[in-house]
Each structure stands twice: as C-alpha cells, then as structure tokens.
Write a protein that holds these residues in place. Structure first.
Motif, PDB file in Angstrom:
ATOM      1  N   ILE A  62       0.818  -0.718  -0.088  1.00  0.00           N
ATOM      2  CA  ILE A  62       0.021  -0.156  -0.058  1.00  0.00           C
ATOM      3  C   ILE A  62       1.110   1.355   0.012  1.00  0.00           C
ATOM      4  O   ILE A  62       0.609   2.592  -0.492  1.00  0.00           O
ATOM      5  CB  ILE A  62      -1.188  -0.547   0.642  1.00  0.00           C
ATOM      6  CG1 ILE A  62      -2.056   0.844   1.305  1.00  0.00           C
ATOM      7  CG2 ILE A  62      -0.218   0.597   2.516  1.00  0.00           C
ATOM      8  CD1 ILE A  62      -3.256   0.282   0.282  1.00  0.00           C
ATOM      9  N   GLY A  63       2.098   1.191   0.202  1.00  0.00           N
ATOM     10  CA  GLY A  63       2.349   2.449   0.129  1.00  0.00           C
ATOM     11  C   GLY A  63       3.396   2.771  -1.092  1.00  0.00           C
ATOM     12  O   GLY A  63       3.890   3.439  -0.797  1.00  0.00           O
ATOM     13  N   CYS A  64       3.158   1.928  -2.253  1.00  0.00           N
ATOM     14  CA  CYS A  64       2.579   2.124  -3.250  1.00  0.00           C
ATOM     15  C   CYS A  64       1.588   2.783  -4.410  1.00  0.00           C
ATOM     16  O   CYS A  64       1.912   3.221  -5.010  1.00  0.00           O
ATOM     17  CB  CYS A  64       4.108   1.263  -5.055  1.00  0.00           C
ATOM     18  SG  CYS A  64       6.515   2.284  -3.564  1.00  0.00           S
ATOM     19  N   THR A  66      -2.292   1.331  -4.986  1.00  0.00           N
ATOM     20  CA  THR A  66      -3.636   2.193  -4.700  1.00  0.00           C
ATOM     21  C   THR A  66      -4.261   0.445  -4.547  1.00  0.00           C
ATOM     22  O   THR A  66      -4.176  -0.324  -5.406  1.00  0.00           O
ATOM     23  CB  THR A  66      -4.372   2.822  -5.185  1.00  0.00           C
ATOM     24  OG1 THR A  66      -4.343   3.205  -6.680  1.00  0.00           O
ATOM     25  CG2 THR A  66      -4.200   4.174  -4.650  1.00  0.00           C
ATOM     26  N   LEU A  67      -5.855   0.567  -3.638  1.00  0.00           N
ATOM     27  CA  LEU A  67      -5.970  -0.828  -3.439  1.00  0.00           C
ATOM     28  C   LEU A  67      -7.554  -0.965  -2.993  1.00  0.00           C
ATOM     29  O   LEU A  67      -7.709  -0.099  -1.879  1.00  0.00           O
ATOM     30  CB  LEU A  67      -5.933  -1.842  -2.590  1.00  0.00           C
ATOM     31  CG  LEU A  67      -6.476  -3.371  -2.608  1.00  0.00           C
ATOM     32  CD1 LEU A  67      -6.066  -4.089  -3.518  1.00  0.00           C
ATOM     33  CD2 LEU A  67      -5.987  -3.872  -1.364  1.00  0.00           C
ATOM     34  N   GLY A  71      -4.960   4.767  -0.379  1.00  0.00           N
ATOM     35  CA  GLY A  71      -3.181   3.805  -0.751  1.00  0.00           C
ATOM     36  C   GLY A  71      -1.868   5.067  -1.048  1.00  0.00           C
ATOM     37  O   GLY A  71      -2.365   6.314  -0.802  1.00  0.00           O
ATOM     38  N   ALA A  72      -0.561   4.577  -1.708  1.00  0.00           N
ATOM     39  CA  ALA A  72      -0.388   5.676  -1.927  1.00  0.00           C
ATOM     40  C   ALA A  72      -0.630   5.468  -3.676  1.00  0.00           C
ATOM     41  O   ALA A  72      -1.332   4.670  -4.409  1.00  0.00           O
ATOM     42  CB  ALA A  72       0.965   5.165  -1.655  1.00  0.00           C
ATOM     43  N   TYR A  73      -0.065   7.102  -3.985  1.00  0.00           N
ATOM     44  CA  TYR A  73      -0.395   7.176  -6.044  1.00  0.00           C
ATOM     45  C   TYR A  73       1.267   6.958  -6.952  1.00  0.00           C
ATOM     46  O   TYR A  73       0.833   7.343  -8.073  1.00  0.00           O
ATOM     47  CB  TYR A  73      -1.536   8.071  -5.822  1.00  0.00           C
ATOM     48  CG  TYR A  73      -1.706   8.848  -4.925  1.00  0.00           C
ATOM     49  CD1 TYR A  73      -3.395   7.630  -4.411  1.00  0.00           C
ATOM     50  CD2 TYR A  73      -1.477   9.280  -3.662  1.00  0.00           C
ATOM     51  CE1 TYR A  73      -3.745   8.126  -3.442  1.00  0.00           C
ATOM     52  CE2 TYR A  73      -2.491   9.955  -2.736  1.00  0.00           C
ATOM     53  CZ  TYR A  73      -3.556   8.784  -2.525  1.00  0.00           C
ATOM     54  OH  TYR A  73      -4.127   9.135  -1.694  1.00  0.00           O
ATOM     55  N   PHE A  74       1.229   6.110  -6.599  1.00  0.00           N
ATOM     56  CA  PHE A  74       3.014   5.720  -6.869  1.00  0.00           C
ATOM     57  C   PHE A  74       2.687   4.434  -7.920  1.00  0.00           C
ATOM     58  O   PHE A  74       3.824   5.075  -9.131  1.00  0.00           O
ATOM     59  CB  PHE A  74       3.566   5.934  -5.853  1.00  0.00           C
ATOM     60  CG  PHE A  74       5.735   5.975  -6.253  1.00  0.00           C
ATOM     61  CD1 PHE A  74       5.990   7.163  -7.182  1.00  0.00           C
ATOM     62  CD2 PHE A  74       6.390   4.307  -6.439  1.00  0.00           C
ATOM     63  CE1 PHE A  74       7.455   7.621  -7.402  1.00  0.00           C
ATOM     64  CE2 PHE A  74       7.493   5.012  -7.141  1.00  0.00           C
ATOM     65  CZ  PHE A  74       8.675   5.701  -7.169  1.00  0.00           C
ATOM     66  N   ALA A  75       1.856   3.916  -7.625  1.00  0.00           N
ATOM     67  CA  ALA A  75       1.734   2.673  -8.861  1.00  0.00           C
ATOM     68  C   ALA A  75       0.905   2.394  -9.210  1.00  0.00           C
ATOM     69  O   ALA A  75      -0.445   2.721  -8.284  1.00  0.00           O
ATOM     70  CB  ALA A  75       2.867   1.546  -8.159  1.00  0.00           C
ATOM     71  N   PRO A  76       0.099   1.555  -9.935  1.00  0.00           N
ATOM     72  CA  PRO A  76      -0.833   1.231 -10.449  1.00  0.00           C
ATOM     73  C   PRO A  76      -1.801   0.870  -9.425  1.00  0.00           C
ATOM     74  O   PRO A  76      -1.688  -0.405  -8.680  1.00  0.00           O
ATOM     75  CB  PRO A  76      -0.801   0.383 -11.738  1.00  0.00           C
ATOM     76  CG  PRO A  76       0.295   0.262 -11.963  1.00  0.00           C
ATOM     77  CD  PRO A  76       1.672   0.784 -10.841  1.00  0.00           C
ATOM     78  N   ARG A 105      10.605   4.396 -12.094  1.00  0.00           N
ATOM     79  CA  ARG A 105       9.994   3.515 -10.705  1.00  0.00           C
ATOM     80  C   ARG A 105      10.475   2.745 -10.649  1.00  0.00           C
ATOM     81  O   ARG A 105       9.822   1.270 -11.503  1.00  0.00           O
ATOM     82  CB  ARG A 105       8.907   4.057 -10.881  1.00  0.00           C
ATOM     83  CG  ARG A 105       8.927   5.425 -11.096  1.00  0.00           C
ATOM     84  CD  ARG A 105       6.691   5.835 -10.478  1.00  0.00           C
ATOM     85  NE  ARG A 105       6.125   7.260 -10.640  1.00  0.00           N
ATOM     86  CZ  ARG A 105       5.369   7.777 -10.912  1.00  0.00           C
ATOM     87  NH1 ARG A 105       4.104   6.894 -11.151  1.00  0.00           N
ATOM     88  NH2 ARG A 105       4.897   9.111 -10.890  1.00  0.00           N
ATOM     89  N   GLN A 106      10.840   1.985  -9.847  1.00  0.00           N
ATOM     90  CA  GLN A 106      11.196   0.608  -9.091  1.00  0.00           C
ATOM     91  C   GLN A 106      10.233   0.077  -8.296  1.00  0.00           C
ATOM     92  O   GLN A 106      10.120   0.455  -6.892  1.00  0.00           O
ATOM     93  CB  GLN A 106      12.530   0.224  -8.561  1.00  0.00           C
ATOM     94  CG  GLN A 106      13.791   1.541 -10.017  1.00  0.00           C
ATOM     95  CD  GLN A 106      14.140   0.662 -11.155  1.00  0.00           C
ATOM     96  OE1 GLN A 106      13.932  -1.109 -11.168  1.00  0.00           O
ATOM     97  NE2 GLN A 106      13.808   0.737 -11.904  1.00  0.00           N
ATOM     98  N   MET A 107       9.915  -1.138  -8.215  1.00  0.00           N
ATOM     99  CA  MET A 107       9.648  -2.241  -7.469  1.00  0.00           C
ATOM    100  C   MET A 107      10.352  -3.132  -6.773  1.00  0.00           C
ATOM    101  O   MET A 107      11.215  -3.678  -7.478  1.00  0.00           O
ATOM    102  CB  MET A 107       8.261  -3.115  -7.871  1.00  0.00           C
ATOM    103  CG  MET A 107       7.624  -3.721  -6.661  1.00  0.00           C
ATOM    104  SD  MET A 107       5.848  -4.442  -7.822  1.00  0.00           S
ATOM    105  CE  MET A 107       5.939  -5.592  -6.870  1.00  0.00           C
TER     106      MET A 107
END
Lengths: 141, 457
Positions: A62-64, A66-67, A71-76, A105-107
């Motif tokens: 959730i730190g990157c 959204t569900l 959550g965060a708006y950094f990743a899909p 952006r890196q996961m």
C-alpha cells in the motif's frame, strides 16, 4: 443574537448534535455490517486469501499502490489488476523486479516463494470480485 | 510563564519541529522519486520514504498537540500540572520509541520488521498510516494514557473552562479511536470500513476539536476579546464539525464494497463539511478585528489567521472539490486526493501547531514575545511555507485533473504509468516548490536563534 443565543445553547447543540449523529453513524454501521455479505465477496474468503492479505500487508504494498483507490499514488491500482493482467502476468512481474531501467520507478524484489505468489494472487482475485459499485471507471484503474 | 510546570511543553515543541524537518526531507525524496524513479533505490524505496513521511507527520503533530496541552492546561486550570515528572518521562519514551520505529523502517525490510515485532501475534501492520509495528502501537497507547491521566487530573482539580474541556474531549477521542488500529479483520471491506474510524474520525472529527481549542486559546491571549464570546464560537464550530463530519465518513465508503446508500449519506454530509472551516476563518478574523489589545507577538496572530484561511481552503474547498460521489468516481485515489491531503494537513494541523508554538515558545523562554527581527524572520517563513504549499496543491491538482482525463475519463484510457509520464512536468514543479517550502522551514528554525540588535550606545 447574543441575547438569545447563549454559550449554553451552543454547548447543548454541540453535545446533542455529536451524540445524535454518532448514534446515527452506529446505526448505519450496524446496517452496513449486516448487509455486507451481499457486496464484500466474503463467501470466497479462503485460507489462501487470508494468507495473501498477510503478504500484501507485510510487504507494505500500500506504500506505493492503491487498493480500491486507497493507498499511495506512485504505482498502479491493484484492486482490479487480476482482471487487467491475469495470474501469470502478476506472478511473472513480481519475480522480475526490480526492472533496473534507468530513471524508471522501481519495485523491490520480495523473494516470494511460488506458494506465497499463489496466495497473493488469490488475494488479488478476491479483491477484484468485491462489488465496488462499478469502480474503477475502466480497466486501467 | 505563569506556572513552572508549563515548562514541560518546551521539549515537546522542540521534538515536534525536529521531526517536522525529517518529514519534509523525506517528502523531497519522494517528490524526486516521482520523476526520477530509481533515486536512492534500493536503499530507500518509495514505500519506505512514504511511510517515514506520513508517520513523522502524525508523530510530530502528536508531539505538538501534547506540548500544546501541557502548556495550555495549567494556565486554563489555574494550577500546576498533576505530574511534570510523568510528562518528561513520557516525552523520552515517546521520542525513543518513535526514533526506533523510523530506524526500523529504514534499516530492516518491512517483512522482517513485522516478524521481529510480533505482527504474527496480532497483525496490524501494512495498512496506510497505521504501518507502525505492534510494539509501537502499544507504546502509543501507553504514552497516550499516561498523558491523558496527567492532564485530566489537572483539569479535574482546577478551573474547568470550555477550552480545556474541548481539548480534553478531542484528546480522549484521539486515544479511543486509535484503538481501532488494533482491529484488522481478514475481510478487506470490513478492514477498510473500520480503518477509517481511526483515519477519518481523527482528522475530520476529534483532531478538529483539538485544533479549535488550541486556536481559541491563542485568540483569547492575543486579542483580549471576552472569553465568553470566543468560547461560544468554539462550541458552534465544533458542533458543526461533528454534525457534518461523523456521517461525512461516508465519502470514504463509496467504492470499497459497502452498500450504495453511502453515496447519498457521504455526499450530502461532506458537502456541509466546509461550513465549520469557513466559520473558523470568520471567527479568527472577527476576533482579531475586535481585539482589545495589541499583543506584541504579531507572528502568533499571523499563524492564527493563517490556520483559519488555509484549513478552509485545504480541508474545506479542496475537500469539497472531489467529495460528491459522481465526481469522486473519477478522482478517487488520484493526485487530486494528494493535493487535498497536503493542503488540508498543512492548513489545519501543521499551522495550528506552529501557532501554539509561536505563542508559547517565547513565554517558555522568559519573554512575552520574540524580538522584532526574530518575528520578521518567522513571518517570512510563514509566507514562504504557506505560498509554497498553495503552489504544491495547485500543481498536484493540475497533475490530478490531467491524470483523471487521460486515465479515467477519455474514450481510450491510458495505462497508469503512461499517464504518469504525461504529467511529469507538474511533478517537477511540485518538487521545486517543495524546496521553497524547505527553505521556509529552515528560516522558521533560524528565527528561534535571532537576537535583537543591541541598542546603539
């Protein structure tokens, strides 16, 4: 105004209003929890899904991401990722991280086992089947 | 300083400002990661930076609230604090626990941290804003209880004013609703439903009581307006806050699997949520215009007015922009949310903490107000931070509108990352404005060390 509208009137509005609306909120909550099984896909809440949720939480996804939009708006958005990408893509994607593409952006690599990947996919499948009033507007989340 | 035990507020204020600096540093890291995705990767992945950024925010505001309460309660109750010693012990426990938690986020993978701290016994981690390890959550409860015990006894034994009762009510509410952070059902919808009982009922409920009480206290002091008038306003404002805000929780229940009637309840009540913030602005300006004295601390007055205006804009206007269900359907979880969050938190809570610090800190240091030169610098920092925050909000709003258009609304929706590339310019602008905010914050800290020029001999 100051003659009739005194501090104790204001205080009574505060206490009365707060208590009334909190009780109303409790009543709505009671009704929501009662009718939740019609919306929340809890019929498919298997042991595997529960394990998947635990992996979701302990990797702080959730730190990157959204569900269901939170959550965060950094990743899909991942509430519908199961529908968008399917199970094999999700597992392959997680295994291939990080991409290492410069500037992108890196996961992180979480070193999940095959069983853990299946649990996580089961959780995402369960999430995608929650009745969210047709949200998101389209498959891209 | 009227009561010697008020001095315990000082370390709380200093810690609050220190953690605020940390929060902004990590904000700058994240802002850069939005456009240079691999910046500091893998040392500080985005999720870690974000956790530090938001958790530091919560903790520094809590330090600010507690410091504010320790300063305000003795003066309102007209007696010394029940136990200054307990307040100092709790300060160190909270600070060390907070620092260890942040170090844990930074040095250990999150999954290991979860394992080390007992998350398997009672899983509570990995949920937005409630990422703290179980041990930290228990620690927060212990510190909060000791703090509430201390100030409640002080209030009970002394004069009971509206301001201290409202503050107490807000702080008790804060502690009680935090208990929902221990409830993490495996049913995702239930998890999300009750997660908002902490998050929404905090920031759009009980925290606003704390905000109102702190603001009213400063206004009583700097304007000299009759306490009866200010306390009546305070009641009206917080009445509207809870009347609109409690059912307003519904605006978070539109798309998470709850019954669809929440779209009506949520839309109607959250449309009314700007009212208490508007009243707060009118209140602050009204009291300052009717002031019966010229308080030498002009900076504190400025912060009080600023809190009113910025919380109305951030929480009221920017909240209303995307609160109606048909609009929220498109904006939910986009940069619009981020824009609103930034201005609302700064305007309502960061500013009110700086307001009480600005008023109380000079007194704690043995003077009614800071020297002229120091206040001028503080006011510069006010304007730099506030204007920077306005532009951060505007750039994020622009990014959000474009994102909604490209990814959600268009006939040929773009994938998330493709849409992100299209709005990168606004992220660059936001990062630049973030640097200006940081400069403002540095000036704020420097203003504490400015001394007046010695009079020419």
């Amino acid at each position: 105004m100051s003659g009739t509208f005194t501090k104790s009137t204001a205080r009574n509005i505060f206490y009365g209003g707060a208590v009334f609306f909190f009780l109303l909120f409790l009543a709505l909550t009671f009704d929501t929890v009662q009718t939740l099984p019609k919306h929340d896909n809890s019929a498919n809440l298997t042991e595997q899904v529960v394990r998947g949720k635990h992996i979701w939480e302990t990797r702080n996804c959730i730190g990157c991401h959204t569900l269901l939009g939170e959550g965060a708006y950094f990743a899909p958005e991942l509430g519908n990722v199961y529908v968008r990408r399917g199970p094999d893509f999700i597992k392959g994607w997680i295994k291939a991280q990080p991409t290492g593409a410069p500037g992108r952006r890196q996961m992180p690599q979480f070193n999940l086992s095959e069983g853990e990947l299946d649990d996580l996919v089961a959780f995402l499948k369960y999430a995608s089947e929650i009745n969210t009033a047709k949200w998101p507007p389209n498959i891209e989340g | 300083m009227q009561y010697s035990s008020q001095a315990v507020a000082k370390p709380y204020f200093i810690a609050a400002i220190g953690l605020f600096i940390g929060q902004i540093l990590f904000g700058l890291v994240m802002g850069l990661q939005y456009v240079v995705g691999d910046f500091l990767f893998p040392a500080i992945p985005f999720n870690v930076a974000r956790m530090v950024h938001t958790n530091l925010l919560i903790v520094w505001l809590l330090f600010g609230f507690m410091g504010g309460a320790y300063y305000l309660i003795p003066e309102e109750s007209q007696r010394e604090l029940h136990s200054p010693r307990l307040a100092i012990i709790m300060f160190w426990i909270f600070l060390v626990a907070g620092a260890l938690t942040i170090l844990g986020y930074l040095m250990v993978p999150y999954a290991s941290l979860a394992k080390m701290t007992g998350n398997d016994i009672l899983p509570t981690m990995g949920r937005e804003f409630l990422e703290q390890p179980l041990l930290t959550k228990v620690g927060i409860v212990v510190v909060a209880l000791a703090f509430l015990y201390n100030i409640s006894l002080t209030v009970l034994a002394g004069r009971k004013t509206t301001i201290s009762l409202v503050l107490l009510l807000g702080l008790w509410g804060l502690a009680i609703f935090f208990l929902f952070s221990f409830y993490n059902p495996s049913n995702l919808v239930k998890d999300k439903y009750f997660w908002w009982w902490v998050v929404h009922l905090w920031v759009e409920g009980v925290w606003e009581l704390i905000l109102g009480a702190l603001l009213a206290f400063v206004l009583v002091k700097v304007t000299g307006v009759d306490r009866e008038v200010i306390e009546k306003w305070l009641y009206v404002i917080i009445a509207m806050t809870l009347i609109t805000g409690i059912i307003g929780t519904g605006h978070h229940y539109y798309w998470i699997g709850t019954p669809e009637y929440w779209q009506w309840w949520g839309s109607i009540f959250s449309a009314l949520e700007p009212i208490p913030f508007f009243m707060m602005t009118v209140f602050a300006f009204n009291m300052v215009n009717r002031r019966k004295r010229e308080h030498p601390n002009k900076a504190a007055t400025l912060w009080a007015l600023g809190t009113g205006v910025m919380s109305f804009l951030g929480a009221g206007v920017w909240g209303f922009l995307h609160t109606l269900a048909p609009v929220n359907y498109y904006t939910h979880g986009t940069q619009i949310t981020a824009a609103h969050g930034h201005m609302a938190f700064y305007g309502a809570y960061a500013m009110v903490v700086m307001c009480i610090i600005s008023y109380a800190m000079p007194v704690l240091r043995g003077r009614e107000a800071n020297p002229e030169r120091s206040q001028v610098m503080e006011m510069w920092s006010f304007w730099l931070m506030t204007i920077a925050m306005v532009f951060i909000t505007l750039f994020l709003t622009a990014a959000g509108i474009l994102q909604v258009w490209l990814q959600r609304y268009s006939a040929t929706p773009m994938p998330f990352m493709a849409a992100q590339d299209q709005v990168a310019i606004f992220y660059w602008l936001r990062e630049g404005t973030g640097v200006v905010f940081m400069i403002g914050l540095v000036l704020y800290v420097m203003s504490f060390f400015v001394k007046d020029r010695p009079a020419a001999a």
